[in-house]
Scaffold this motif. Structure first.
Motif, mmCIF file in Angstrom:
data_model
loop_
_atom_site.group_PDB
_atom_site.id
_atom_site.type_symbol
_atom_site.label_atom_id
_atom_site.label_comp_id
_atom_site.label_asym_id
_atom_site.label_seq_id
_atom_site.Cartn_x
_atom_site.Cartn_y
_atom_site.Cartn_z
ATOM 1 N N SER A 52 55.063 -8.349 9.246
ATOM 2 C CA SER A 52 56.305 -7.590 9.320
ATOM 3 C C SER A 52 57.525 -8.472 9.114
ATOM 4 O O SER A 52 58.643 -7.994 9.185
ATOM 5 C CB SER A 52 56.416 -6.889 10.680
ATOM 6 N N TRP A 258 52.673 -4.387 11.871
ATOM 7 C CA TRP A 258 53.798 -3.830 11.113
ATOM 8 C C TRP A 258 53.654 -2.332 10.897
ATOM 9 O O TRP A 258 54.649 -1.628 10.676
ATOM 10 C CB TRP A 258 53.928 -4.541 9.765
ATOM 11 N N SER A 303 62.197 -1.263 15.608
ATOM 12 C CA SER A 303 62.581 -1.788 14.294
ATOM 13 C C SER A 303 63.695 -2.830 14.394
ATOM 14 O O SER A 303 63.921 -3.586 13.449
ATOM 15 C CB SER A 303 63.024 -0.656 13.373
ATOM 16 N N HIS A 308 65.435 -3.560 9.004
ATOM 17 C CA HIS A 308 64.159 -2.902 8.732
ATOM 18 C C HIS A 308 64.371 -1.789 7.719
ATOM 19 O O HIS A 308 65.301 -0.994 7.842
ATOM 20 C CB HIS A 308 63.573 -2.323 10.031
#
Length: 858
Positions: A52, A258, A303, A308
């Motif tokens: 992520s 993620w 997030s 993000h």
């Protein structure tokens, strides 16, 4: 031993891992496949559960590039690992990374020898990736083609394999995305091509036999696809079943995986949809709303902010859910709190979208990311007006307007901002970076094109954003101008008001939101202003191959029938519904006509508001007021700060393709009468390079282009001028490079559709607005294909009023249009005889001949 070490724990640091990888590649076997395995082990260890993080992915990509540099010959296996990493990076907002990965992925197809089963899977993945690109571009035809390819790949796969379950889910998501595009264009749901879905219990049974990592993928992807079909077909029972499957999949996810955020987002959205579908009243519990809002809140918080790629989407969905709960329970103590929080969250979501737009490599990618921001801004502005907070409504509207133009403006100031922050090395890299897009095939294509400015990679843009965020320079670039600042710009330009036109929604009436020159904000209610007005709908659906109604082109291959009265009825509606009450509410200074700068939202941009016909008198708006246009208040404030040079350098381009005889006559007459010391470019020499060369050396010039203009929906070059030798001058060449043309006083685009956006109404990205961003103080452009003969007269008279009577460009265009409306126009003494002979036929062209031209800027 490297892959075994990875399971024990991290090596001492990343430098140690990179060093070990280098040593293995240097001293191990020379076999490229073996090298690829080593890099793959290293990359797998490096990513672990940290996929992520774009920074981690970029570090792994650097390792792969090291390996590719040391391997002799072709490296298809390494290229495949590289494509995978680029694809992952693309999911974090860099569309150029995603496109480069797809290009590499497809180019590798013939380089790798794989089993037949893998080859079929490759077909399915390739179709899915191309479908994602088509969806991002809203390309219905390309998306449908990807579905055909997916079906062929599915039919060749074993019926019960785990890969088939996942590809079925991908195919279903693509199918529902196609139906969404069709619905947005007013088309009915397509029942052909629908594939039956497996029973939920069958999916569970097959998933139980799979390893946990694959089981969670099957459950989450399948349930997400089923949820989208349930919502599209209004099937609450199917939605609940899908949410049950999705919950089982999410239970298998680690919070730092993620995939947790996007799937929890889908879970929250699904519960919110069910709550709305249940049509709650005050006597029933708010459980589904509470559950949906809880999951959505968790996803947004996890997030960690606008970096993000899903943050803005999730935040806006959360705002919708809060708004719906507040409206469903208006008398609950939390009702008002929900409505207030919805408005604040919606504003944050609109502002948060700016970052994802700025991350993109060029106009087409920026516009794709901004596609829905304008609509969301309009929704939030309506909430603000309902709460009697017009200043917040201005902020919402401005944050969602012309983001691709805003991004182009921001990036030109990056080196100065970085230098001011002491980031000199990064500023130097930005100045010198001509880095091609990061794909072998993609980069080759860009290099082969040989046209237009180079774009900077998402890696460099991420570094720049990280360095700038939080600084005062960045805050000024990110924020929208306040009403006070807008008022100051209006005073500098001697304008009366900036007017946003907001169409009616289900819950809010149509309105004009005006910022006046004293910095005040005024709301004028316009109940007839809505996108479903019969006159507007009829106008947008009339046209033929020679002339259409303007607006972004559609994908319909057959043009609709031409209705010669549609434009007139539209102008009658515009006068009755908008201009007449607006002029009553916002008069000009005593003894003067008002000067309004219009910012029409959504499809209202297709309307020539200056040609609105006022009820009673039958006079047109341009006969009662000065009316100009601007993409956004941001750009208004920038243009207002540009000083006049007083210089008289002129370039006239006339009929470069030799198929517009009146345009050539127009160019010769304008140059001879008004700019005798200027330059003329015609067939053979009016190339894009020659025009840009003149732009680069002028220091106070007027540019008149009498040629063809074109607009194509989306794509890399959506708006362009056709010049000599079939060469094009696209808008992107004016906005994406670092060059800006200081001192450029006026650009007159006597070309078809030169003020029409191919990237959507609220993006407002056209040739005309591109010249504004490139440095022009004033631009004249058109809303539709304009007739050659009438245009030549209008352009001649515009320059007459500009030069012989000393009027400003906007006033000169208005005077020329009023001259066209005069039943007995006075012909200037030096108008060429051929032109004078056509004056008696002016009225034959009607509205089409004069109303299409608009003024932007000073």
């Amino acid at each position: 031993m490297m892959h075994y070490l990875g399971f024990v724990g991290r090596l001492s640091d990343e430098e140690a891992r990179i060093e070990l990888c280098d040593e293995v590649l240097r001293h191990g076997p020379k076999n490229p496949a073996w090298k690829a395995d080593v890099v793959l082990y290293s990359v797998s260890r490096g990513m672990h559960f940290e996929m992520s993080s774009p920074a981690v992915l970029q570090a792994e990509l650097d390792i792969v590039e090291r390996a590719r540099g040391t391997a002799p010959g072709d490296t298809p296996e390494l290229d495949l690992v590289r494509a995978f990493l680029l694809l992952r990076l693309g999911l974090f907002g860099g569309e150029d990374d995603f496109d480069a990965a797809v290009e590499d992925f497809n180019a590798l197809r013939g380089s790798l020898v794989v089993p037949v089963e893998t080859d079929r899977l490759w077909d399915a993945v390739s179709a899915f990736l191309r479908g994602q690109q088509a969806l991002r571009r809203a390309d219905e035809g390309a998306l449908r083609l990807s579905l055909v390819e997916s079906d062929s790949a599915l039919d060749a796969l074993p019926p019960n394999g785990p890969e088939r379950l996942r590809i079925e889910a991908w195919r279903e998501l693509a199918w529902e995305a196609l139906q969404g595009l069709r619905a947005a264009r007013g088309k009915v749901r397509d029942i052909e091509g629908v594939r039956p879905m497996r029973p939920a219990d069958s999916v569970r049974d097959q998933a139980r036999a799979l390893p946990a990592y694959m089981r969670l993928s099957v459950l989450c992807e399948t349930s997400t696809a089923r949820l989208h079909r349930a919502v599209a077909t209004d099937d609450p029972a199917a939605a609940r079943e899908a949410l049950s499957l999705l919950g089982e999949g999410i239970e298998l996810l680690e919070p730092d995986d993620w995939r947790w955020i996007p799937y929890v987002y889908q879970l929250g959205w699904g519960h919110f949809w069910i709550a709305e579908r249940d049509d709650l009243d005050e006597g029933r519990p708010s459980g589904s709303f509470d559950l949906g809002i809880d999951w959505l809140t968790r996803a947004v918080q996890a997030s960690e902010g606008p970096w993000h790629p899903l943050w803005a989407d999730m935040s806006f969905t959360l705002a919708l859910a809060l708004r719906a709960r507040g409206e469903a329970f208006p008398h609950e103590p939390s009702g008002r709190t929900d409505l207030d929080k919805a408005r604040r969250t919606g504003l944050d979501a609109v502002f948060g979208a700016v970052r994802s737009v700025l991350l993109q490599s060029g106009t087409s990618h920026a516009a794709e990311n901004a596609r829905w921001v304008g609509q969301r801004a309009l929704t939030v502005a309506g909430w603000c007006l309902g709460a009697d907070k017009p200043a917040d409504a201005v902020r919402a509207l401005e944050a969602g307007r012309g983001l691709a133009l805003h991004a182009a403006t921001v990036w030109t100031t990056v080196p100065e901002m970085l230098d001011a922050l002491g980031e000199h090395a990064l500023a130097g890299e930005w100045r010198t970076a001509g880095d091609a897009l990061p794909g072998t095939a993609w980069g080759a294509a860009v290099a082969a094109a040989g046209a237009g400015p180079a774009v900077r990679s998402s890696r460099l843009r991420r570094q720049v954003l990280a360095a700038l965020e939080g600084s005062p320079y960045w805050k000024r670039r990110r924020d929208v101008p306040s009403p006070a600042r807008i008022g100051a710009a209006l005073r500098a330009m001697d304008r009366t008001a900036l007017v946003y036109l907001l169409p009616r929604t289900e819950r809010q009436p149509g309105a004009a939101l005006a910022i006046t020159s004293d910095g005040g904000v005024r709301v004028v209610r316009l109940p007839e202003l809505h996108l479903a007005a019969p006159e507007l709908v009829a106008y947008r659906h009339t046209g033929n191959t020679e002339r259409d109604a303007g607006g972004p082109p559609t994908q319909d291959s057959a043009p609709p029938p031409y209705d010669p009265g549609a434009l007139g009825r539209l102008c009658d509606w515009a006068g009755r519904a908008v201009i007449e009450p607006l002029l009553r509410a916002i008069p000009g200074p005593e003894g003067q006509d008002p000067w309004l700068i219009m910012v029409p939202m959504a499809e209202l941009s297709a309307v020539p508001w200056h040609a609105a016909r006022l009820p009673g008198s039958g006079r047109y708006a341009c006969q009662e007021a000065n009316i100009s246009y601007i993409p956004s208040a941001r750009l208004l404030c920038e243009v207002a700060a540009r000083p006049a040079t007083g210089m008289r350098q002129t370039l006239v381009v006339g009929d470069p393709e030799q198929n517009l005889p009146h345009a050539g006559e127009e160019a010769d007459a304008i140059l001879k009468e008004f700019y005798p010391g200027g330059e003329l470019l015609g067939p053979g020499d009016a190339t894009p390079a020659a025009v840009k060369e003149w732009l680069g050396r002028q220091r106070g010039g007027t540019l008149h282009l009498a040629c063809h203009g074109a607009v194509e929906m989306g794509g890399q070059h959506s708006s362009y001028l056709r010049l000599a030798d079939k060469r094009r001058l696209p808008a992107e060449e004016l906005t994406e490079g670092s060059a800006r043309y200081e001192g450029l006083e006026l650009v007159v685009l006597a070309a078809c559709r030169s003020n029409v956006s191919g990237h959507g109404w609220d993006e407002a990205y056209s040739m005309a607005t591109a010249f504004l961003v490139a440095g022009a103080r004033s631009v004249v452009g058109s809303l539709w294909p304009v007739p050659d003969d009438a245009t030549s007269l209008l352009m001649y008279m515009t320059h007459h009023y500009l030069n012989k009577e000393g009027q400003t460009p906007g006033a000169a265009l208005r005077s020329a249009q009023s001259w066209m409306l005069d039943p007995t126009p006075v012909v200037p003494p030096k108008m060429p005889a051929a032109m004078e002979g056509r004056v008696s036929r002016i009225r034959e062209s009607g509205l089409v001949g004069w109303a299409g031209f608009t003024h932007l800027g000073w």
